[in-house]
Design a protein around this motif. Sequence first.
Motif, mmCIF file in Angstrom:
data_model
loop_
_atom_site.group_PDB
_atom_site.id
_atom_site.type_symbol
_atom_site.label_atom_id
_atom_site.label_comp_id
_atom_site.label_asym_id
_atom_site.label_seq_id
_atom_site.Cartn_x
_atom_site.Cartn_y
_atom_site.Cartn_z
ATOM 1 N N PHE A 141 0.807 -1.213 0.000
ATOM 2 C CA PHE A 141 0.000 0.000 0.000
ATOM 3 C C PHE A 141 0.846 1.272 0.000
ATOM 4 O O PHE A 141 0.398 2.320 -0.429
ATOM 5 C CB PHE A 141 -0.951 0.007 1.194
ATOM 6 N N SER A 142 2.080 1.174 0.471
ATOM 7 C CA SER A 142 2.942 2.360 0.514
ATOM 8 C C SER A 142 3.306 2.854 -0.882
ATOM 9 O O SER A 142 3.709 4.004 -1.049
ATOM 10 C CB SER A 142 4.211 2.072 1.318
ATOM 11 N N GLN A 143 3.166 2.016 -1.882
ATOM 12 C CA GLN A 143 3.504 2.392 -3.256
ATOM 13 C C GLN A 143 2.325 3.002 -4.021
ATOM 14 O O GLN A 143 2.487 3.440 -5.156
ATOM 15 C CB GLN A 143 4.022 1.169 -4.024
ATOM 16 N N ASP A 144 1.162 3.040 -3.404
ATOM 17 C CA ASP A 144 -0.030 3.608 -4.068
ATOM 18 C C ASP A 144 -0.188 5.050 -3.619
ATOM 19 O O ASP A 144 -0.512 5.321 -2.465
ATOM 20 C CB ASP A 144 -1.268 2.787 -3.689
ATOM 21 N N PRO A 145 0.051 6.018 -4.543
ATOM 22 C CA PRO A 145 -0.030 7.427 -4.139
ATOM 23 C C PRO A 145 -1.390 7.846 -3.587
ATOM 24 O O PRO A 145 -1.468 8.736 -2.737
ATOM 25 C CB PRO A 145 0.288 8.200 -5.418
ATOM 26 N N SER A 146 -2.455 7.217 -4.031
ATOM 27 C CA SER A 146 -3.784 7.598 -3.528
ATOM 28 C C SER A 146 -4.003 7.141 -2.088
ATOM 29 O O SER A 146 -4.921 7.617 -1.418
ATOM 30 C CB SER A 146 -4.880 7.045 -4.433
ATOM 31 N N LEU A 147 -3.160 6.242 -1.599
ATOM 32 C CA LEU A 147 -3.284 5.757 -0.220
ATOM 33 C C LEU A 147 -2.153 6.252 0.675
ATOM 34 O O LEU A 147 -2.119 5.942 1.863
ATOM 35 C CB LEU A 147 -3.293 4.223 -0.204
ATOM 36 N N ALA A 148 -1.232 7.051 0.108
ATOM 37 C CA ALA A 148 -0.043 7.474 0.843
ATOM 38 C C ALA A 148 -0.397 8.202 2.151
ATOM 39 O O ALA A 148 0.264 7.991 3.167
ATOM 40 C CB ALA A 148 0.822 8.364 -0.037
ATOM 41 N N ASP A 149 -1.416 9.036 2.146
ATOM 42 C CA ASP A 149 -1.779 9.804 3.336
ATOM 43 C C ASP A 149 -2.976 9.238 4.088
ATOM 44 O O ASP A 149 -3.468 9.862 5.008
ATOM 45 C CB ASP A 149 -2.080 11.252 2.943
ATOM 46 N N PHE A 150 -3.418 8.076 3.687
ATOM 47 C CA PHE A 150 -4.591 7.473 4.318
ATOM 48 C C PHE A 150 -4.166 6.741 5.588
ATOM 49 O O PHE A 150 -3.208 5.983 5.597
ATOM 50 C CB PHE A 150 -5.267 6.497 3.356
#
Length: 152
Positions: A141-150
């Motif tokens: 999940f750390s590689q998905d920019p849309s989830l970076a701040d989630f």
Amino acid sequence: MLRGASAINMDAKGRIAIPARYRESLRSQHEGILVVTVDISDPCLLIYPLHEWEQVEDKLKRLADTNPKQRVFKRKLLGYAQDCEMDSHSRIVIPPTLRQYAQLEKKTMLVGVSNKFELWDEASWQQKLADDEALIEQMDFSQDPSLADFSL
């Protein structure tokens, strides 16, 4: 906001009862009308409160009939769409073609996913949960920019 999963039995006439916690708002905000259509990715049905469906329908109207991919997408979602009105017992009838599409039997799962419900055959839902769990274990999940701040 529609959320949570509910085990619901479908009767022989294809009726399901909407869970009590949603009944009042569906009647007052959407006149008790739900729109049922197929999911294009999974073997389940999508059930939208009327006004939520109208927003989806507006987006579908903007798709081009001259673009083959957009036309197929539009045809499938609109072609299967059926208005279903809640009866006095807060049940809706799932039309036979839609029951067949999602392979619905007696035991179903109604899953709230924000602006709509998904209606699954219970066995298919259990398989989907297992498949999703396996997928989650493989994802970074750390590689998905849309989830970076989630965060939870």
